[in-house]
Design a protein around this motif. Structure first.
Motif, short mmCIF file in Angstrom:
data_model
loop_
_atom_site.label_atom_id
_atom_site.label_comp_id
_atom_site.label_asym_id
_atom_site.label_seq_id
_atom_site.Cartn_x
_atom_site.Cartn_y
_atom_site.Cartn_z
N ASP A 163 0.54 -1.69 -0.29
CA ASP A 163 -0.08 -0.06 0.06
C ASP A 163 1.14 1.34 0.32
N GLU A 164 1.90 0.93 0.77
CA GLU A 164 2.58 2.20 1.33
C GLU A 164 3.71 2.29 -0.26
N ILE A 165 4.14 1.84 -1.28
CA ILE A 165 4.62 1.88 -2.20
C ILE A 165 3.79 2.78 -3.50
N ALA A 182 0.74 4.12 -3.51
CA ALA A 182 0.14 4.99 -3.09
C ALA A 182 1.82 6.36 -3.00
N ALA A 183 2.88 5.67 -2.69
CA ALA A 183 3.77 7.19 -3.20
C ALA A 183 4.25 7.14 -5.05
N ASN A 184 3.68 5.51 -5.37
CA ASN A 184 3.65 5.96 -7.06
C ASN A 184 2.56 5.35 -7.82
N PRO A 185 1.07 6.92 -7.78
CA PRO A 185 0.54 7.10 -8.64
C PRO A 185 0.02 6.93 -9.90
N LYS A 193 2.89 5.05 -11.70
CA LYS A 193 3.46 4.02 -12.04
C LYS A 193 2.29 2.91 -11.76
N GLN A 228 10.76 -3.56 -5.45
CA GLN A 228 10.45 -2.50 -4.45
C GLN A 228 10.16 -2.66 -2.73
N ALA A 258 12.30 -3.10 0.35
CA ALA A 258 11.36 -2.51 1.60
C ALA A 258 11.49 -3.93 2.69
#
Length: 489
Positions: free
Chosen positions: A439-441, A443-446, A448, A465, A469
């Motif tokens: 979810d974090e990744i 959210a940080a890369n919409p 992609k 990724q 992480a």
């Protein structure tokens, strides 16, 4: 005309293609604690002339006594080469003078060798197999050694090797390329080591080859051969053949003829040079040795030796493929060293054999080679490879983490299970923890994430990724499944 495009073994000359024709004479020192005709010790590293009996030194009145164990080793080798064992054989004197041959003759076998014709199956580089015929195997004694670099004006003689038992394995002219010649010598060496009849140590001169090379136009009769003496490494065998074949081709294409001769290979210059004209048997004035009776072997003794032969490379290869479901390639790599095959079998019990084979032939083999060690010296016992594979199989660690675990085990930090516990390397299988990272990744890369819908293979970037992480500990299958669900792939 057949050319090098349809037959890559051919050599292209100025005037057309040529074929190399080769037969090899492999000299293998018999694995024995005593010499062939005396009780003197055999061993590498002794001081000059410390292992010499009166028989070896050629003192008058000294009579040779045949070493029964050396005969047994020759019979065992013949059986391993699928060759005919001759119940009756004879020792002959090969007469010539050389400073390191005190008697003035070498005891050998010319007319009636102990082993007759056989055949060896050899694997080529492309995985196919070819057969090489064995002409004969005979027993003979080695000469001593001349040392020329201790004085500018004198040569020294060390007779420690004089009288050492040798098996000369003579092939038929069935070899057609340097690669085939090297593969054949490797196969013979492997068979001898499996049998325990020769240690195969080429650096010490315990295994060396005389290479008979000739060239011809494809389909024509054999040409005149030249013998390259005492080549003692696989690389030098290949280089010597390549140079000698080219040398002969150039002579023939210039209108010359090949002189039958004995040549030496100079590894520094990478070339062969003339040593002497090739002698024929009558030049040596062979005759039966009057001090040795003809050798008669009882068939019951031969049968007993045959019944106690170890599992040989070809049989082991076939069994590994059948028993463990290995590919031919994996099986061939494993049986190339007896210790490697034994190590694999010890580690593969109850485990994924293919996975074990991968670890043994790749990671472990590379580490051992880098340290100049063989499998009998491995700092990682087979039980640890088995445990490592078990941890991969039950999902405790991933294949990627396994390499890190192996590094710690190699460095002596304990068993794989102990390393995993100590360094906290267990694979993350908690889907909640993995989902949080996903979810974090996303959210940080919409951008992609949106692109994945059009290009599904882009999901691989997200997998990388998430693994990064989680320190490489996340279960890759779980990561993939969660990403697919989140990204709608």
């Amino acid at each position: 005309m057949t050319d090098t495009l349809t037959n890559p073994k051919l050599i292209q000359g100025r005037t057309g293609p040529w074929e190399i024709v080769m037969g090899l004479e492999i000299h293998a020192q018999v694995a024995s604690k005593a010499k062939l005709f005396s009780g003197a010790a055999v061993g590498f590293g002794a001081g000059p002339n410390e292992q010499v009996s009166l028989v070896d030194a050629g003192f008058p009145g000294m009579l040779p006594t045949l070493n029964r164990f050396c005969v047994e080793q020759a019979v065992k080798t013949g059986l391993g080469l699928k060759a005919k064992i001759n119940n009756k054989s004879q020792f002959d004197r090969k007469n010539y003078f050389y400073p390191d041959l005190p008697t003035g003759y070498q005891i050998s076998q010319l007319y009636f060798p102990i082993v007759g014709e056989g055949v060896v199956e050899v694997e080529a580089e492309d995985g196919s197999f070819f057969n090489v015929g064995i002409e004969r195997l005979h027993l003979e004694q080695d000469a001593g050694k001349l040392i020329h670099d201790l004085s500018p004006t004198e040569s020294y003689v060390d007779l420690n090797r004089a009288g050492t038992a040798l098996m000369e394995i003579v092939s038929k002219p069935d070899l057609r390329s340097p690669e085939e010649a090297v593969a054949y010598v490797k196969k013979i060496r492997t068979i001898l080591i499996y049998l325990g009849t020769c240690d195969g140590d080429m650096e010490k001169g315990n295994l060396r080859a005389d290479v008979n090379v000739s060239v011809r136009r494809p389909g024509e009769p054999f040409g005149t051969r030249c013998e390259i003496k005492n080549v003692n490494s696989f690389r030098f065998i290949s280089q010597a053949i390549q140079y000698e074949a080219r040398r002969q081709i150039e002579i023939l294409e210039d209108g010359g003829s090949i002189i039958q001769e004995t040549r030496l290979f100079d590894p520094v210059k990478g070339e062969t040079r003339s040593m002497r004209s090739k002698e024929e048997a009558n030049d040596y004035r062979y005759f039966p040795d009057p001090d040795l009776l003809p050798l008669e072997l009882e068939q019951a003794w031969i049968d007993e030796i045959k019944a106690n032969l170890p599992e040989l490379p070809d049989e082991k290869r076939r069994r590994l493929m059948e028993q463990y479901g290995l590919s031919q390639y994996d099986a061939v790599v494993l049986i190339s060293e007896q210790a490697k095959a034994d190590y694999f079998e010890a580690a593969a019990k109850g485990r994924d054999a293919k996975l074990v084979a991968n670890w043994v032939t790749n990671e472990l083999s590379a580490r051992l080679a880098a340290d100049g060690k063989d499998f009998s010296e491995s700092p990682v016992p087979a039980a640890h490879i088995a445990e490592l594979v078990a941890l991969i199989e039950d999902g405790t660690i991933s294949s990627k983490i396994a390499k890190e675990v192996f590094d710690h085990v190699w460095n002596g930090e304990g068993s794989p299970a102990e390393v995993v516990e100590r360094h906290g390397l267990k694979q993350v299988t908690d889907t909640g923890a993995i989902e949080k990272a996903v979810d974090e990744i996303i959210a940080a890369n919409p951008d992609k994430a949106a692109a994945v819908a059009e290009k599904p293979q882009a999901i691989g970037w997200f997998v990388g990724q998430v693994m990064k992480a989680t320190g490489g500990k996340a279960n890759p299958a779980a990561v993939n499944d969660i990403l697919k669900a989140k990204l709608g792939v």
